[in-house]
Design an enzyme around this catalytic site. Structure first.
Site, PDB file in Angstrom:
ATOM      1  N   ASP A 114       0.883  -1.169   0.000  1.00 51.24           N
ATOM      2  CA  ASP A 114       0.000   0.000   0.000  1.00 51.24           C
ATOM      3  C   ASP A 114       0.921   1.220   0.000  1.00 51.24           C
ATOM      4  OD1 ASP A 114      -1.514   2.226   0.771  1.00 51.24           O
ATOM      5  OD2 ASP A 114      -2.839   1.050   2.068  1.00 51.24           O
ATOM      6  N   VAL A 115       0.879   2.009  -1.060  1.00 51.57           N
ATOM      7  CA  VAL A 115       1.853   3.100  -1.187  1.00 51.57           C
ATOM      8  C   VAL A 115       1.678   4.196  -0.143  1.00 51.57           C
ATOM      9  CG1 VAL A 115       2.239   2.737  -3.669  1.00 51.57           C
ATOM     10  CG2 VAL A 115       0.491   4.375  -2.917  1.00 51.57           C
ATOM     11  N   TYR A 173      -9.502  14.724  -4.751  1.00 45.72           N
ATOM     12  CA  TYR A 173      -8.702  14.262  -5.898  1.00 45.72           C
ATOM     13  C   TYR A 173      -7.953  15.433  -6.544  1.00 45.72           C
ATOM     14  CZ  TYR A 173      -7.612  11.787 -10.281  1.00 45.72           C
ATOM     15  OH  TYR A 173      -6.969  11.215 -11.365  1.00 45.72           O
ATOM     16  N   LYS A 201      -3.854  16.058  -6.826  1.00 46.12           N
ATOM     17  CA  LYS A 201      -3.098  16.192  -8.078  1.00 46.12           C
ATOM     18  C   LYS A 201      -2.442  17.572  -8.165  1.00 46.12           C
ATOM     19  CE  LYS A 201      -4.071  12.055  -9.634  1.00 46.12           C
ATOM     20  NZ  LYS A 201      -3.032  10.995  -9.748  1.00 46.12           N
TER      21      LYS A 201
HETATM   22  P1  NAD Z   1      -7.071   2.185 -12.025  1.00 44.19           P
HETATM   23  O1  NAD Z   1      -8.089   2.230 -10.960  1.00 44.19           O
HETATM   24  O2  NAD Z   1      -7.182   1.148 -13.085  1.00 44.19           O
HETATM   25  O3  NAD Z   1      -5.606   2.088 -11.433  1.00 44.19           O
HETATM   26  C1  NAD Z   1      -5.225   2.596 -10.203  1.00 44.19           C
HETATM   27  C2  NAD Z   1      -4.365   1.566  -9.544  1.00 44.19           C
HETATM   28  O4  NAD Z   1      -3.851   2.073  -8.328  1.00 44.19           O
HETATM   29  C3  NAD Z   1      -5.141   0.292  -9.239  1.00 44.19           C
HETATM   30  O5  NAD Z   1      -4.414  -0.808  -9.711  1.00 44.19           O
HETATM   31  C4  NAD Z   1      -5.218   0.295  -7.730  1.00 44.19           C
HETATM   32  O6  NAD Z   1      -5.240  -0.997  -7.169  1.00 44.19           O
HETATM   33  C5  NAD Z   1      -3.935   1.031  -7.384  1.00 44.19           C
HETATM   34  N1  NAD Z   1      -3.946   1.538  -6.021  1.00 44.19           N
HETATM   35  C6  NAD Z   1      -4.940   2.202  -5.392  1.00 44.19           C
HETATM   36  N2  NAD Z   1      -4.595   2.449  -4.124  1.00 44.19           N
HETATM   37  C7  NAD Z   1      -3.351   1.953  -3.959  1.00 44.19           C
HETATM   38  C8  NAD Z   1      -2.461   1.894  -2.871  1.00 44.19           C
HETATM   39  N3  NAD Z   1      -2.789   2.414  -1.684  1.00 44.19           N
HETATM   40  N4  NAD Z   1      -1.258   1.281  -3.038  1.00 44.19           N
HETATM   41  C9  NAD Z   1      -0.928   0.747  -4.226  1.00 44.19           C
HETATM   42  N5  NAD Z   1      -1.739   0.769  -5.292  1.00 44.19           N
HETATM   43  C10 NAD Z   1      -2.937   1.361  -5.159  1.00 44.19           C
HETATM   44  O7  NAD Z   1      -7.092   3.640 -12.685  1.00 44.19           O
HETATM   45  P2  NAD Z   1      -6.072   4.325 -13.701  1.00 44.19           P
HETATM   46  O8  NAD Z   1      -6.884   5.209 -14.543  1.00 44.19           O
HETATM   47  O9  NAD Z   1      -5.188   3.331 -14.342  1.00 44.19           O
HETATM   48  O10 NAD Z   1      -5.235   5.274 -12.715  1.00 44.19           O
HETATM   49  C11 NAD Z   1      -3.833   5.314 -12.677  1.00 44.19           C
HETATM   50  C12 NAD Z   1      -3.372   6.718 -12.355  1.00 44.19           C
HETATM   51  O11 NAD Z   1      -3.723   7.578 -13.423  1.00 44.19           O
HETATM   52  C13 NAD Z   1      -4.003   7.320 -11.098  1.00 44.19           C
HETATM   53  O12 NAD Z   1      -3.024   8.051 -10.385  1.00 44.19           O
HETATM   54  C14 NAD Z   1      -5.055   8.249 -11.664  1.00 44.19           C
HETATM   55  O13 NAD Z   1      -5.343   9.321 -10.791  1.00 44.19           O
HETATM   56  C15 NAD Z   1      -4.349   8.717 -12.920  1.00 44.19           C
HETATM   57  N6  NAD Z   1      -5.252   9.283 -13.918  1.00 44.19           N
HETATM   58  C16 NAD Z   1      -6.143   8.496 -14.585  1.00 44.19           C
HETATM   59  C17 NAD Z   1      -6.964   9.085 -15.530  1.00 44.19           C
HETATM   60  C18 NAD Z   1      -7.971   8.306 -16.336  1.00 44.19           C
HETATM   61  O14 NAD Z   1      -8.731   8.910 -17.087  1.00 44.19           O
HETATM   62  N7  NAD Z   1      -8.010   6.984 -16.244  1.00 44.19           N
HETATM   63  C19 NAD Z   1      -6.889  10.457 -15.791  1.00 44.19           C
HETATM   64  C20 NAD Z   1      -5.973  11.222 -15.076  1.00 44.19           C
HETATM   65  C21 NAD Z   1      -5.147  10.623 -14.146  1.00 44.19           C
END
Ligand code: NAD
Length: 280
Positions: free
Chosen positions: A78-79, A178, A182
């Site tokens: 857990d980060v 959120y 960010k």
């Molecule tokens: P996702 O939910 O598929 O991936 C997020 C991952 O983070 C998951 O695998 C989850 O298990 C992991 N995670 C959550 N809490 C954690 C913790 N405490 N320790 C370790 N891992 C943890 O969603 P995604 O879209 O792939 O998101 C990845 C990143 O991209 C995030 O930081 C998100 O904010 C960012 N992001 C995504 C989008 C989008 O449109 N999908 C847009 C902007 C930013």
């Protein structure tokens, strides 16, 4: 004799630009992190596939990398938890000797109007999205400095890529935790880049727009939702996780050696004020 500073940068294609390097990708069992892990491995890096829940999904990502001829191990942490982050780095170093690349990708949302947002949801989002990036970056920097420069592998002592969001600049009603996390990542990244540049450590962010992953499924899973979403995207398509992986491989490689403290928006133009598309 050529030094890392004076060695000419080649513009020839670098098919395995990350060969011999090790990357930790947090939250790599799904979505963007999964794709980034696969992309870095295809570029030659050994990859630590970090996950917090869903060991099977993380194992499947590692297996996919191995089937393609790469090297990967799943590591649970857990980060937002200091001791777990430190144990993850120890596991990475035990497996691969050191770490060269950190992709601070793990993130989550707990959405609510401000008057209904619980302190627990505020703290969880900031804890994972911002404190998690701090904890992982700190361990990475400690390891980069311990290891020292390996000029045969990279001009940099280490590379940190922070997964930010267009919401580091676009306010987002109903998502105060959120957006604040960010926004925090934006200045964490720039401050680390400034602090660490003299040590040849590069710190940059990727700010994705709308990418097709589980985190925002309601925004794209029905045709009506997708149509609404596309009004916000001048390029008129939703992003795919591979769009982000391409950017991450470039930022991790020496091809971007002079890029430091930058946020690369990979958003199909979402930050270009799409409301003004038709002349405002
Ligand atoms: P996702 O939910 O598929 O991936 C997020 C991952 O983070 C998951 O695998 C989850 O298990 C992991 N995670 C959550 N809490 C954690 C913790 N405490 N320790 C370790 N891992 C943890 O969603 P995604 O879209 O792939 O998101 C990845 C990143 O991209 C995030 O930081 C998100 O904010 C960012 N992001 C995504 C989008 C989008 O449109 N999908 C847009 C902007 C930013």
């Amino acid at each position: 004799m050529s030094t890392p500073e004076s060695a000419p940068l080649s513009t020839a294609p670098r098919p395995r630009a990350l060969a011999g390097q090790t990357a930790i990708v947090t939250g790599a069992s799904s979505g963007i992190g999964r794709s980034v892990a696969i992309g870095l491995a295809a570029a030659g890096a050994n990859v630590v596939v970090n996950y917090v829940g869903g060991a099977d999904a993380a194992a499947a990502v590692a297996a996919e990398i191995e089937r393609a001829g790469g090297t990967a191990i799943p590591v649970r942490a857990d980060v937002s938890q200091e001791a777990e982050v430190q144990a993850m780095f120890r596991a990475a170093i035990a497996a691969f000797g050191t770490v060269h690349i950190l992709v601070n990708n793990a993130g989550l949302q707990r959405d609510a109007p401000i008057e209904e947002m619980s302190l627990a949801d505020w703290e969880r989002v900031v804890g994972v999205n911002l404190t998690g990036q701090f904890l992982c970056a700190r361990e990475a920097v400690r390891e980069f400095k311990r290891r020292g420069l390996q000029p045969e592998l990279s001009r940099a002592l280490g590379k940190i890529i922070c997964m930010s969001s267009v919401h580091e600049v676009i306010p987002w009603a109903g998502h105060a935790n959120y957006a604040a996390s960010k926004g925090g990542v934006a200045l964490l990244m720039k401050t680390l880049a400034q602090e660490l540049a003299p040590r040849r450590i590069r710190v940059n962010s990727i700010a994705p727009g709308a990418i097709r992953t589980p985190i925002n499924r309601p925004a794209w899973e029905t045709p009506e939702a997708l149509e609404r979403l596309l009004r916000l995207i001048p390029s008129k398509r939703i992003g795919e996780p591979e769009d982000i992986a391409e950017a991450a491989v470039w930022l991790a490689s020496d091809a971007s050696d002079y890029v430091n403290g930058a946020t690369l928006f990979v958003d199909g133009g979402m930050t270009l004020y799409p409301g003004f598309e038709d002349n405002g």
